[in-house]
Design an enzyme around this catalytic site. Structure first.
Site, PDB file in Angstrom:
ATOM      1  N   GLU A  60      41.478  51.675  28.732  1.00 42.28           N
ATOM      2  CA  GLU A  60      41.055  52.249  30.009  1.00 42.28           C
ATOM      3  C   GLU A  60      41.473  53.708  30.161  1.00 42.28           C
ATOM      4  O   GLU A  60      40.720  54.521  30.703  1.00 42.28           O
ATOM      5  CB  GLU A  60      41.602  51.414  31.163  1.00 42.28           C
ATOM      6  CG  GLU A  60      40.797  50.154  31.471  1.00 42.28           C
ATOM      7  CD  GLU A  60      41.121  48.991  30.543  1.00 42.28           C
ATOM      8  OE1 GLU A  60      41.994  49.155  29.672  1.00 42.28           O
ATOM      9  OE2 GLU A  60      40.494  47.928  30.692  1.00 42.28           O
ATOM     10  N   HIS A 129      45.223  39.842  38.515  1.00 45.07           N
ATOM     11  CA  HIS A 129      43.773  40.079  38.561  1.00 45.07           C
ATOM     12  C   HIS A 129      43.218  40.025  39.978  1.00 45.07           C
ATOM     13  O   HIS A 129      42.020  39.851  40.152  1.00 45.07           O
ATOM     14  CB  HIS A 129      43.049  39.030  37.704  1.00 45.07           C
ATOM     15  CG  HIS A 129      43.077  39.289  36.240  1.00 45.07           C
ATOM     16  ND1 HIS A 129      44.230  39.492  35.535  1.00 45.07           N
ATOM     17  CD2 HIS A 129      42.077  39.396  35.326  1.00 45.07           C
ATOM     18  CE1 HIS A 129      43.951  39.692  34.260  1.00 45.07           C
ATOM     19  NE2 HIS A 129      42.665  39.643  34.101  1.00 45.07           N
TER      20      HIS A 129
HETATM   21  C1  LIG Z   1      43.862  46.344  30.449  1.00 39.93           C
HETATM   22  C2  LIG Z   1      42.849  45.260  30.418  1.00 39.93           C
HETATM   23  N1  LIG Z   1      41.546  45.570  30.243  1.00 39.93           N
HETATM   24  C3  LIG Z   1      40.601  44.614  30.201  1.00 39.93           C
HETATM   25  C4  LIG Z   1      40.923  43.288  30.332  1.00 39.93           C
HETATM   26  C5  LIG Z   1      39.834  42.213  30.316  1.00 39.93           C
HETATM   27  N2  LIG Z   1      39.886  41.409  29.089  1.00 39.93           N
HETATM   28  C6  LIG Z   1      40.572  40.261  29.059  1.00 39.93           C
HETATM   29  S1  LIG Z   1      40.536  39.559  27.542  1.00 39.93           S
HETATM   30  C7  LIG Z   1      39.592  40.798  26.895  1.00 39.93           C
HETATM   31  C8  LIG Z   1      39.215  40.746  25.443  1.00 39.93           C
HETATM   32  C9  LIG Z   1      40.429  40.725  24.556  1.00 39.93           C
HETATM   33  O1  LIG Z   1      40.092  40.519  23.209  1.00 39.93           O
HETATM   34  P1  LIG Z   1      41.199  40.294  22.102  1.00 39.93           P
HETATM   35  O2  LIG Z   1      42.337  41.201  22.317  1.00 39.93           O
HETATM   36  O3  LIG Z   1      40.525  40.365  20.770  1.00 39.93           O
HETATM   37  O4  LIG Z   1      41.750  38.823  22.355  1.00 39.93           O
HETATM   38  P2  LIG Z   1      40.993  37.430  22.250  1.00 39.93           P
HETATM   39  O5  LIG Z   1      40.371  37.211  23.577  1.00 39.93           O
HETATM   40  O6  LIG Z   1      40.010  37.534  21.158  1.00 39.93           O
HETATM   41  O7  LIG Z   1      42.057  36.420  21.997  1.00 39.93           O
HETATM   42  C10 LIG Z   1      39.304  41.736  27.880  1.00 39.93           C
HETATM   43  C11 LIG Z   1      38.477  42.930  27.686  1.00 39.93           C
HETATM   44  C12 LIG Z   1      42.302  42.998  30.551  1.00 39.93           C
HETATM   45  N3  LIG Z   1      42.715  41.737  30.730  1.00 39.93           N
HETATM   46  N4  LIG Z   1      43.224  43.985  30.564  1.00 39.93           N
END
Ligand SMILES: Cc1ncc(C[n+]2csc(CCOP(=O)(O)OP(=O)(O)O)c2C)c(N)n1
Ligand SMILES: Cc1ncc(C[n+]2csc(CCOP(=O)(O)OP(=O)(O)O)c2C)c(N)n1
Ligand SMILES: [Mg+2]
Ligand SMILES: [Mg+2]
Lengths: 326, 340, 326, 340
Positions: A60, A129
């Site tokens: 972000e 959240h």
């Molecule tokens: C700072 C922040 N930005 C966006 C999100 C929304 N978000 C939650 S999970 C996710 C994807 C994460 O992917 P990854 O790190 O590969 O983990 P996985 O879900 O594959 O276990 C996003 C964009 C968040 N929780 N925190």
């Protein structure tokens, strides 16, 4: 007039402005191939291609800064936060770069940018959240802050925000993306900085914005059953605030409640109260009350979450209290 | 610098070798460009002591070659983005010394109207895009400039500078990550001057070589001691070329030294005299001066005449600044929002 | 009693608590070898060694998070921000981890931590280095927020903050580190959550904190020359707020001004106003006014900076206005 | 998985080779540990569809071997810190399935009293230190746990897990930087499941190999496909040993796959059936099951009996959760501040 959801109104505003101005682009997590986490950018990648609808990794601060830097070069970025909760990690970029670059460069550079996305609590997402970000951003000179509650307002104000030469924080709501309403077929914009009287009334003024708007309107309905006519003012723009509209109303009703979806301490709600008591002191027949989140981090459990939220019933109780009828 | 011993001799020979391929005019040009910055900042330090300048004043003394080399390595459409140690870039890029001094004095005729002070030099007309005072938060912004170049096809390269102390902070990582994924026309330059405030590198860096990070971002990298404008220009130039022609970002680590404290309020007690003296031998300004003496026969008189001209320009700038009027009271409401 | 500067009082509080409790440590930029950017940790590295006085690189999110993680393990970190301006890049750690971990783990983990450092504007540091952070932190349930203005308060409250089992934001002032005052030789603490009447008066209540305190006291002096007796209340703790002390005073004076070093919109100042108008509505003879920073990013130029700041003269004007004498 | 062709044969041979050094008991133990997690989560998905669970529910299906291996690689004083995809860790570490299910249902008997939900599993008694939902913000916190271990000498190692999508964000960089400078007893594990939400690695990473960053932090590193508990345990174990004995941090990249969408609201339309099928062949649970069949003669009946026992435990947990009372209204004011 078409009946659109708020998410569609937002999508259309972006689409029209992207068609109108090649400098406008959309950037954020999942805005492209996924069509937006809440589908507010549905179809835009297909229409405009990956040059102008840009999926980012989860950085972000990085992509907010990129937006700011691109805006300084004359582009007009729309930065989507998947939710404004995630803008906490980009706070410095917004407070120190977006808000101040025009000032600290003595006008050599401007930052025409829109940061948009859902704000405040949705449903059972827990404490990290479920937060409202308007108190942080509305505090800062150099920003404009908007919160929308209808498809009509969403489209008209987002178009104005995209055309505005200043950085604009544009707050939507996850729970309200499916709210439907009439949207003109022809092009229109709504000026930033104008409140809207969503319902007229003469006994009590309820000042609200964002998710507070439907709750306030239901409050007014409940009140009407008891013979109380509530005037509901949707601020729409939180900074700069259209305090005239509020004061005019309070001078008529002599009583006010501020109903909003945020914690009580400080923030936009208190700003409204401070201004009302200053500018309509002699007209007030009761203290201005606030009805908002309880002062606690959001719990996950459904029953607890419901208790934390402002409701039409609580709104009604506040309305009656300022009428000394309860 | 006076005692002539065996080291001194080899220092001279080494100097001669280093400068022998450069023309006298080029060496003189580089010397004057660096000298101008140094004299300007020495005057700033004096003005600060006299209370004419306030707030934070971070001097570039010792690092001037980098700004001068940068100016020589870029084209007119390119952008230079720096942190808060920026006077050198402004002067090298062509900003008016009068406007620079007036900015330090908080005057209306300042580079940014007296609004920003030392930490916020911006001069769009001379390619200077900041002047940022929160560590690392200009790195994503600079990536944004490079993004805009790719978007608009303006052919510009963005060069962004940061201190050795900045490389650990998150925004730097995020900006570099995006530049790496999107292949942006950008050059990241770490000016490694051995310290972040009172903290030496050993307490700031997990590994000594900052360019060891380049692989993680898919960047090219280069790392060297800054001892002359010419070499620095060429090596920055190679990175600029990669950025312009191949959209290939580079991470450069330029090893250098600041001879003053971090800011005017820092007496720099954390370092030994010997350390400072060792670095003085490598000071590009000092080396260039010696090259003029050794290779091109500049004598004391000739050098003093040059110095006098530079000092005259600098003095005029500070005199201008001193007499210039402060901003009008209304200026504090300007440039916050437009269109109202 | 010794006469100490605020910086010494802070140093002594840390020293005494580190002697008292091995779990207490100090971490931040330049806190060790440099003895603190503003010398508030002078001598501590020498006394306690690098295990307990820890210099960090410039990674506010990193070392704030390390402090939070260490606190969850039972340690009691003091995290120094060189200035709170730099806490903007660590905002998420404070808002989402420090403030919420006890809640979101259902009490399995606590975060006994103090974040301290100078807050708000110093002198001619420009817009990014001249910001007040209390509106952001005081808004958040799960945090305590303190602002100190005398050596006595600084020492007594910092000791309480270090002993507190909750995350505490402890706001100091660069411009006030050299302010001197009496500090008892014997051990003492001041309870968190209690305001202090810094000067008694009966005509107008001035509510203030931090850098506002000396300005308010000078305001009171100016007012006294015109026969106006101002009561100056130093909130000291901003969250939880000792509103009783404020209300008791307003019920006596019937008039109030809030004087503080922050922008006007929302924030702690408006919280005070909202509470006064609610809890002392029938006692107010005039609207509550605020005297604070102008609503602009800080300019560097001295003359402009002076115009932006609240001053005793402006304070006096506000006092006279609530007395309808101006 | 039914058609037997030439590939199938070599798959079997490969499987036999991979599992031949493990005892039947060990394979069975690993199988059951993984199966328990999978059945628990399948039940969670059903409960979500029936409206019993709300908010975000991120399933670990496909990644179970990592949690099981982690449990086997650590000692009782160690700490496991994860992001929001945490059910697997809780169950592997010994959390009560009843409390886990109750947490998902938002009940008072939940792991954190119904306050946190799926994203905030914490179970201190079973070494589970979170449960964090803001991407990357647990990395500095975990570094803080490791810092505390060094401070107190408690001999614990902290293992912190993150997704492939997290590696670009600033706090991860800052936490790693501090771990590198201070030589903390910590293991950073990237669970690379190929996607962050709908975004494949290619749009998230500047270079494919995430461990290429290790050099910049002075870490050791290791990178491998997760195909069995045993190998994963041994390679995590080597990193744990380095952390415990030498205060040497390691960056591990564990290549894996999630078979479900990102969360329950994601139909995962962004990937092809073929891709999912290819990964199914590498699913550690499936491979372990086949190993039991091929090497140790488990027949359908035996396997079904095992499954039945696991399912019975899971069903009991969800029945408990369903019947359990919600938190008392006062619970919303608890654990915000203490001592008042
Ligand atoms: C700072 C922040 N930005 C966006 C999100 C929304 N978000 C939650 S999970 C996710 C994807 C994460 O992917 P990854 O790190 O590969 O983990 P996985 O879900 O594959 O276990 C996003 C964009 C968040 N929780 N925190
Ligand atoms: C986020 C943030 N934290 C702290 C500071 C205070 N600060 C200003 S300069 C500085 C040292 C920077 O050192 P380095 O990056 O090496 O640059 P140099 O001063 O050597 O040019 C610090 C700690 C800041 N401006 N921003
Ligand atoms: Mg440095
Ligand atoms: Mg992933």
């Amino acid at each position: 007039m078409a009946i659109l959801q708020i998410r569609q109104a937002i999508r259309d505003a972006m689409k029209e402005e992207m068609l109108r101005d090649e400098r406008v682009f959309l950037m954020g997590e999942e805005v492209g191939h996924y069509n937006g986490a809440y589908k507010a950018s549905e179809g835009l990648l297909e229409q405009f291609g990956p040059k102008r609808v840009i999926d980012t990794p989860i950085v972000e601060t990085g992509f907010s800064g990129v937006g700011i830097g691109a805006a300084m070069c004359g582009l007009r970025p729309i930065i989507e936060f998947m939710t404004f909760n995630f803008s906490a990690v980009a706070f410095d970029q917004i407070m120190n770069n977006a808000a101040k670059i025009r000032h600290m460069t003595n006008g050599q550079f401007g930052v025409p940018i829109v940061f948009r996305g859902p704000n405040a609590a949705a449903h059972m997402l827990g404490s990290t959240h479920s937060q409202a970000f308007e108190p942080y951003y509305a505090h800062i000179p150099g920003l404009k802050v908007i919160a929308v509650a209808t498809p009509y307002d969403a489209k008209g104000l987002l178009k104005s925000a995209i055309r505005d030469d200043n950085p604009v924080i544009f707050l939507e709501s996850e729970l309200m993306y499916s709210v439907k309403g009439e949207v003109p077929d022809e092009e229109y914009t709504i000026p930033i900085g104008k409140a809207d009287i969503k319902r007229e009334g003469k006994h009590v003024t309820v000042v609200t914005w964002g998710q507070g708007v439907p709750v306030s309107l239901k409050t007014a309905e409940l009140a009407a059953k008891e013979g109380i006519e509530v005037e509901v003012i949707d601020l729409r723009t939180l900074r700069p605030m259209d305090i005239e509209t509020v004061i005019t109303s309070v001078k008529k009703t002599n009583r006010a409640v501020v109903l909003f979806h945020d914690w009580p301490y400080g923030g936009v709600g208190c700003e409204v109260i401070a201004q009302i008591q200053e500018l309509a002191f002699d007209h007030l027949d009761a203290p201005v009350l606030r009805e908002c989140y309880e002062d606690v981090p959001f719990p996950y459990a459904d029953n607890l979450e419901q208790l934390v939220l402002p409701t039409p019933e609580k709104g009604l109780a506040a309305v009656k209290k300022v009428l000394y009828r309860g | 610098m006076t005692a002539a011993g065996p080291t001194e001799v080899s220092y001279e020979d080494q100097l001669k070798a280093a400068f022998k391929d450069q023309s006298k005019d080029d060496i003189l040009r580089d010397y004057l460009a660096m000298l101008r910055i140094r004299r300007f900042e020495e005057a700033a330090a004096r003005a600060y002591t006299r209370g004419k300048i306030s707030g934070f004043l971070h001097l570039y003394i010792g690092q001037e070659a980098i700004a001068v080399a940068t100016q020589q390595a870029i084209q007119p459409q390119d952008r230079v983005v720096s942190a808060y140690r920026t006077h050198g870039f402004a002067l090298a890029l062509g900003s008016d010394p009068k406007a620079c001094a007036a900015e330090l004095f908080g005057k209306a005729a300042g580079l940014v109207g007296g609004i920003g002070g030392s930490m916020h030099f911006f001069d769009k007309a001379h390619q200077l895009w900041g002047g940022y005072a929160i560590i690392g938060n200009h790195i994503p912004v600079a990536a944004g400039h490079a993004f805009a170049s790719k978007y608009t096809g303006d052919g510009a390269v963005t060069l962004v500078f940061m201190g050795d102390g900045a490389v650990g902070i998150g925004p730097v990582h995020e900006g570099m990550t995006l530049a790496g994924i999107w292949k942006l026309p950008i050059v990241f330059v770490v000016e490694n001057n051995q310290y972040s405030m009172g903290t030496p590198l050993s307490r700031t860096l997990p590994v000594e070589d900052i360019t060891s990070r380049a692989a993680g971002y898919g960047f090219k990298s280069d790392r060297f001691h800054v001892t002359s404008v010419a070499e620095t220009r060429d090596r920055i130039g190679a990175a600029v070329k990669r950025a312009r022609e191949d959209n290939q970002p580079t991470l450069l680590e330029l090893i250098t030294y600041r001879f003053r404290g971090h800011s005017m309020s820092d007496p720099a007690k954390y370092r030994q005299k010997e350390e400072v003296e060792t670095w003085r031998m490598q000071d590009p300004l000092e080396r260039t001066l010696r090259a003029l003496q050794l290779l091109h026969g500049f004598d004391e008189a000739a050098l003093e005449q040059l110095d006098g001209e530079v000092i005259a320009e600098v003095d005029a700038a500070y005199e201008f600044a001193d007499k210039a009027p402060p901003p009008l009271p209304e200026a504090r409401f300007a440039n916050i929002l437009v269109g109202e």
